[in-house]
Each structure stands twice: as C-alpha cells, then as structure tokens.
Motif scaffolding. Structure first.
Motif, PDB file in Angstrom:
ATOM      1  N   LEU A 254      55.345 -11.503  30.558  1.00 24.19           N
ATOM      2  CA  LEU A 254      56.453 -11.582  29.606  1.00 24.19           C
ATOM      3  C   LEU A 254      57.771 -11.305  30.318  1.00 24.19           C
ATOM      4  O   LEU A 254      57.778 -10.751  31.422  1.00 24.19           O
ATOM      5  N   PRO A 255      58.900 -11.677  29.708  1.00 27.80           N
ATOM      6  CA  PRO A 255      60.187 -11.407  30.347  1.00 27.80           C
ATOM      7  C   PRO A 255      60.367  -9.911  30.627  1.00 27.80           C
ATOM      8  O   PRO A 255      60.030  -9.067  29.792  1.00 27.80           O
ATOM      9  N   ALA A 256      60.905  -9.610  31.808  1.00 31.65           N
ATOM     10  CA  ALA A 256      61.147  -8.211  32.174  1.00 31.65           C
ATOM     11  C   ALA A 256      62.202  -7.607  31.249  1.00 31.65           C
ATOM     12  O   ALA A 256      63.070  -8.316  30.710  1.00 31.65           O
ATOM     13  N   ARG A 257      62.108  -6.284  31.063  1.00 29.90           N
ATOM     14  CA  ARG A 257      63.065  -5.612  30.187  1.00 29.90           C
ATOM     15  C   ARG A 257      63.342  -4.219  30.741  1.00 29.90           C
ATOM     16  O   ARG A 257      62.421  -3.473  31.064  1.00 29.90           O
ATOM     17  N   ASP A 258      64.617  -3.874  30.833  1.00 31.98           N
ATOM     18  CA  ASP A 258      65.039  -2.552  31.318  1.00 31.98           C
ATOM     19  C   ASP A 258      64.408  -2.225  32.669  1.00 31.98           C
ATOM     20  O   ASP A 258      63.990  -1.086  32.922  1.00 31.98           O
ATOM     21  N   GLY A 259      64.317  -3.238  33.528  1.00 31.64           N
ATOM     22  CA  GLY A 259      63.777  -3.014  34.858  1.00 31.64           C
ATOM     23  C   GLY A 259      62.270  -2.927  34.923  1.00 31.64           C
ATOM     24  O   GLY A 259      61.706  -2.631  35.990  1.00 31.64           O
ATOM     25  N   LYS A 260      61.594  -3.189  33.809  1.00 30.35           N
ATOM     26  CA  LYS A 260      60.134  -3.098  33.778  1.00 30.35           C
ATOM     27  C   LYS A 260      59.503  -4.489  33.741  1.00 30.35           C
ATOM     28  O   LYS A 260      59.996  -5.379  33.041  1.00 30.35           O
ATOM     29  N   LEU A 261      58.428  -4.645  34.503  1.00 30.64           N
ATOM     30  CA  LEU A 261      57.624  -5.858  34.418  1.00 30.64           C
ATOM     31  C   LEU A 261      56.630  -5.684  33.271  1.00 30.64           C
ATOM     32  O   LEU A 261      56.064  -4.604  33.091  1.00 30.64           O
ATOM     33  N   ILE A 262      56.420  -6.739  32.508  1.00 27.31           N
ATOM     34  CA  ILE A 262      55.576  -6.641  31.318  1.00 27.31           C
ATOM     35  C   ILE A 262      54.536  -7.752  31.333  1.00 27.31           C
ATOM     36  O   ILE A 262      54.872  -8.928  31.518  1.00 27.31           O
ATOM     37  N   VAL A 263      53.271  -7.364  31.115  1.00 28.28           N
ATOM     38  CA  VAL A 263      52.194  -8.348  31.070  1.00 28.28           C
ATOM     39  C   VAL A 263      51.281  -8.041  29.893  1.00 28.28           C
ATOM     40  O   VAL A 263      50.892  -6.896  29.665  1.00 28.28           O
ATOM     41  N   GLU A 264      50.980  -9.060  29.080  1.00 21.04           N
ATOM     42  CA  GLU A 264      50.029  -8.912  27.976  1.00 21.04           C
ATOM     43  C   GLU A 264      48.616  -8.846  28.541  1.00 21.04           C
ATOM     44  O   GLU A 264      48.266  -9.611  29.453  1.00 21.04           O
ATOM     45  N   VAL A 265      47.798  -7.943  27.986  1.00 18.47           N
ATOM     46  CA  VAL A 265      46.419  -7.808  28.469  1.00 18.47           C
ATOM     47  C   VAL A 265      45.467  -7.760  27.287  1.00 18.47           C
ATOM     48  O   VAL A 265      45.648  -6.969  26.366  1.00 18.47           O
ATOM     49  N   ASP A 266      44.472  -8.609  27.303  1.00 22.55           N
ATOM     50  CA  ASP A 266      43.493  -8.629  26.217  1.00 22.55           C
ATOM     51  C   ASP A 266      42.655  -7.364  26.191  1.00 22.55           C
ATOM     52  O   ASP A 266      42.281  -6.863  25.136  1.00 22.55           O
ATOM     53  N   GLY A 267      42.352  -6.839  27.378  1.00 19.18           N
ATOM     54  CA  GLY A 267      41.420  -5.721  27.462  1.00 19.18           C
ATOM     55  C   GLY A 267      42.018  -4.360  27.202  1.00 19.18           C
ATOM     56  O   GLY A 267      41.294  -3.361  27.206  1.00 19.18           O
ATOM     57  N   GLY A 268      43.332  -4.267  27.002  1.00 16.42           N
ATOM     58  CA  GLY A 268      43.950  -2.980  26.725  1.00 16.42           C
ATOM     59  C   GLY A 268      43.759  -2.011  27.882  1.00 16.42           C
ATOM     60  O   GLY A 268      43.984  -2.348  29.055  1.00 16.42           O
ATOM     61  N   ALA A 269      43.303  -0.798  27.585  1.00 23.65           N
ATOM     62  CA  ALA A 269      43.174   0.257  28.588  1.00 23.65           C
ATOM     63  C   ALA A 269      42.223  -0.124  29.709  1.00 23.65           C
ATOM     64  O   ALA A 269      42.380   0.336  30.854  1.00 23.65           O
ATOM     65  N   SER A 270      41.242  -0.979  29.410  1.00 19.34           N
ATOM     66  CA  SER A 270      40.265  -1.356  30.437  1.00 19.34           C
ATOM     67  C   SER A 270      40.895  -2.177  31.556  1.00 19.34           C
ATOM     68  O   SER A 270      40.291  -2.348  32.618  1.00 19.34           O
ATOM     69  N   GLU A 271      42.104  -2.708  31.337  1.00 22.88           N
ATOM     70  CA  GLU A 271      42.761  -3.530  32.351  1.00 22.88           C
ATOM     71  C   GLU A 271      43.595  -2.695  33.330  1.00 22.88           C
ATOM     72  O   GLU A 271      44.045  -3.213  34.363  1.00 22.88           O
ATOM     73  N   ILE A 272      43.821  -1.429  33.016  1.00 23.64           N
ATOM     74  CA  ILE A 272      44.727  -0.630  33.841  1.00 23.64           C
ATOM     75  C   ILE A 272      44.218  -0.524  35.282  1.00 23.64           C
ATOM     76  O   ILE A 272      44.945  -0.802  36.240  1.00 23.64           O
ATOM     77  N   ALA A 273      42.960  -0.112  35.439  1.00 19.49           N
ATOM     78  CA  ALA A 273      42.413   0.084  36.792  1.00 19.49           C
ATOM     79  C   ALA A 273      42.419  -1.200  37.612  1.00 19.49           C
ATOM     80  O   ALA A 273      42.858  -1.199  38.779  1.00 19.49           O
ATOM     81  N   PRO A 274      41.953  -2.347  37.064  1.00 16.77           N
ATOM     82  CA  PRO A 274      41.989  -3.587  37.856  1.00 16.77           C
ATOM     83  C   PRO A 274      43.403  -4.002  38.264  1.00 16.77           C
ATOM     84  O   PRO A 274      43.609  -4.481  39.384  1.00 16.77           O
ATOM     85  N   VAL A 275      44.379  -3.806  37.352  1.00 14.74           N
ATOM     86  CA  VAL A 275      45.760  -4.173  37.677  1.00 14.74           C
ATOM     87  C   VAL A 275      46.276  -3.302  38.820  1.00 14.74           C
ATOM     88  O   VAL A 275      46.861  -3.795  39.802  1.00 14.74           O
ATOM     89  N   VAL A 276      46.061  -2.004  38.716  1.00 10.46           N
ATOM     90  CA  VAL A 276      46.536  -1.085  39.760  1.00 10.46           C
ATOM     91  C   VAL A 276      45.861  -1.393  41.096  1.00 10.46           C
ATOM     92  O   VAL A 276      46.514  -1.401  42.156  1.00 10.46           O
ATOM     93  N   ARG A 277      44.571  -1.669  41.067  1.00  4.48           N
ATOM     94  CA  ARG A 277      43.840  -1.970  42.293  1.00  4.48           C
ATOM     95  C   ARG A 277      44.377  -3.240  42.957  1.00  4.48           C
ATOM     96  O   ARG A 277      44.629  -3.277  44.176  1.00  4.48           O
ATOM     97  N   ASP A 278      44.584  -4.297  42.171  1.00  7.99           N
ATOM     98  CA  ASP A 278      45.073  -5.557  42.730  1.00  7.99           C
ATOM     99  C   ASP A 278      46.495  -5.414  43.277  1.00  7.99           C
ATOM    100  O   ASP A 278      46.839  -6.001  44.313  1.00  7.99           O
ATOM    101  N   LEU A 279      47.333  -4.648  42.584  1.00  7.57           N
ATOM    102  CA  LEU A 279      48.692  -4.438  43.075  1.00  7.57           C
ATOM    103  C   LEU A 279      48.679  -3.648  44.384  1.00  7.57           C
ATOM    104  O   LEU A 279      49.440  -3.935  45.320  1.00  7.57           O
ATOM    105  N   ASP A 280      47.810  -2.664  44.440  1.00  4.47           N
ATOM    106  CA  ASP A 280      47.706  -1.857  45.666  1.00  4.47           C
ATOM    107  C   ASP A 280      47.256  -2.724  46.841  1.00  4.47           C
ATOM    108  O   ASP A 280      47.793  -2.622  47.948  1.00  4.47           O
TER     109      ASP A 280
END
Length: 329
Positions: A254-280
């Motif tokens: 989604l469009p960035a806002r206030d310096g934050k990157l925003i992404v919609e996730v179907d899995g909610g909290a379950s997506e946090i770990a995979p996102v952090v791992r891939d970014l790392d």
C-alpha cells in the motif's frame, strides 16, 4: 425460535420524522447482539418498541415468542430492562429497591429477600446494601439498575447504553457481569456508543444509521469487509535497500504513510516472522514493525460516513485520566 424477531419495524413521530424506517433483525437465544449507532440513529426508539414502552407504527416484533403489540404483558414478564437513565429512588436503600422489585414481580417475601441478597452480592453492592441510593456513584447506580432488571430471572435482557458516562473501571465491571449472564444462557440486546464494548462482548453487531440497519454481522466479518490486517514498517536509519519486492511476496503493498511502509497480509500475526526473516536475508534493517488490524471504527466510518461519538469520548476520557482507583462498593 429466535429470542427476538423483527420484521419491517417502523416508528414515525410525525409525517416528517421517521425515527425507525423499517428494520429487520433476528437475535438467537443465548446470543449477545450489539446495536451500534450515533445519537438520533434510532437505537433507543427500537429498544423502547421491543420492550413495549413505545408502540410501533409499522411492522412487527416478537420477543421471547410474544408479539410486542398483542402480548405486551407476556413480553414484560420475560424480559429485563436497564435503560440509559436509571429510574432509582434516591431515598431508598439498595436493598429496599431490589426487594420492592421482587414484590412487584410477585415473588414471596422470603424468596424476595433471598433474591435481593443474591443479586446485591452478584453486582458487588453487598457492603452498600443499606445505604441510600442517592449516595451511590454513577457506576454503583448502573450496577444496581442491572440487579433490579434481573430480579425475575428474565430470558432476554435489554441494556440501553449501560456504560455511557462511566469510568473505565466501572465500565469493565459491567462488561464482566454481562458476559457472565450470557454464559448462563441469558440473551442480551445491547445498545452502545462504544465500539470496544461491542467488539469485546457481542456475538453479532448491527449498525443503525438514520433509522435503517446499514450493516450486520460478527465483529470479525464486519472488519474483514473493510480491509485486511496490515504490517506497518519503519526502516532503520541508513537502510536504503529497496524492499518492495520482498514485501510484495507477502501481500499487497500500500502507499507509504508518515515514513512507514505498509503491506496488507492475509495471515495477520502469522506473517510477522516470515516478513522479518525475508527482510533480514535481503539486508534490510527494520526499526519498528506494527500489526494493525481493521477496527469496528473503520466499519462504522465506511457504513455511516463518520465516527461514533461515544467511542471518541471514551478515548478522550482515557487520555485525560492517568490512573483510576477502583470504585468503592
């Protein structure tokens, strides 16, 4: 058989004023149904019709199997009602008031006295039982009014904005009691201006605006209609890696806002770990990451075009009150 069944219910106060403009709803036995809407939307008018205090000008309604127009006495015998403004005699004690209600409902004197003790204990007013109601705080009065509505063990309980104006501690006490009553099998029809109240308590929510129901469903299904959970990320200073491609693997960017990157996730909290791992793995340093869920306020704004007044007031109260001591019993 539904606990409450409403078909095309209407109430006109004049040719120009149609307070309830033909609503349909059904509440199952044992359900908590929360009715949301701004002041003047038709919430209280609906409750007054369902509790036989106001005659409909169109449509029909059955409560606990009884028609509200043809069988008002039977309806009143099956329901408990705690209205927004508690009609409590300030000169009576809490104990006297509950015993009087027991007498009015035809309970024998010994049973009425026992029921009074039981209910005052239930709502945490045993120590205040012999005090005059005029000395009670607002929260204590609401709890006493709730106890009064339960004297005859109603199968359906109507609560019209029971926590409006209460501090968070008193509000939470009412929530706990409502949830416990429902666990015991009582059907609850709750009108409220507090979105958190509906989200915490209700099995289903109906939103009324200008006399019409504009949305209905479980809190989760209504929130899902207006959006998906989203992750909002702030990158660490100096992190210039383009991570759009990484984030798009997990959902819609989604469009960035206030310096934050925003992404919609179907899995909610379950997506946090995979996102952090891939970014790392991509060498992206994340300074902060928040999971933001859709709220009933998002639903309310989409369906009515504005925020709910009472919920804004509740947030303001919470911001202004750094610490709240428990209310004395």
């Amino acid at each position: 058989m539904p606990a409450i069944e409403v078909v095309n219910l209407q109430r006109a106060f004049s040719a120009e004023v149609l307070a309830v403009a033909g609503i349909d709803l059904e509440v199952a036995e044992g359900e908590i149904y929360s009715f949301l809407g701004p002041n003047g939307a038709g919430k209280t008018t609906t409750v007054r019709m369902l509790t036989t205090l106001l005659r409909p000008t169109g449509g029909s309604a059955r409560v606990a199997g009884h028609d509200v127009v043809a069988e008002p006495a039977a309806v009143r015998g099956a329901i408990g009602v705690a209205l927004q403004e508690a009609a409590l005699d300030p000169l009576m004690t809490g104990e006297e008031l509950i015993r009087m209600q027991a007498t009015l409902h035809g309970l024998p004197r010994p049973e009425g006295h026992e029921r009074s003790r039981e209910l005052l204990r239930r709502v945490g007013l045993t120590d205040a039982a012999k005090r005059r109601v005029g000395t009670y705080s607002g929260g204590m009065k609401r709890r006493l009014d709730l106890a009064s509505a339960l004297v005859h063990r109603p199968s359906v309980l109507f609560l019209d904005e029971p926590t409006t104006g209460l501090d968070p501690v008193s509000r939470k006490a009412i929530w706990e009691e409502v949830a416990e009553l429902n666990d015991e099998g009582t059907t609850v029809f709750l009108t409220t201006q507090y979105l958190e109240e509906a989200d915490q308590l209700a099995d289903r929510v109906g939103i009324i605006s200008s006399g019409r129901i504009v949305a209905e469903g479980t809190p989760a299904s209504l929130k899902a209609e207006v959006g998906k959970p989203r992750l909002e990320l702030t990158l660490a200073a100096g992190s210039e890696v383009d991570c759009a491609g990484v984030l798009e693997r997990h959902g819609k960017l989604l469009p960035a806002r206030d310096g934050k990157l925003i992404v919609e996730v179907d899995g909610g909290a379950s997506e946090i770990a995979p996102v952090v791992r891939d970014l790392d793995e991509a060498g992206v340093q994340v300074e902060s990451l928040d999971l933001v869920e859709p709220t009933l306020d998002d639903v309310f704004v989409e369906k009515t075009g504005h925020h709910l007044e009472g919920d804004e007031e509740a947030e303001a109260e919470a911001d202004e009150r750094p610490e709240i001591a428990p209310e004395p019993a």
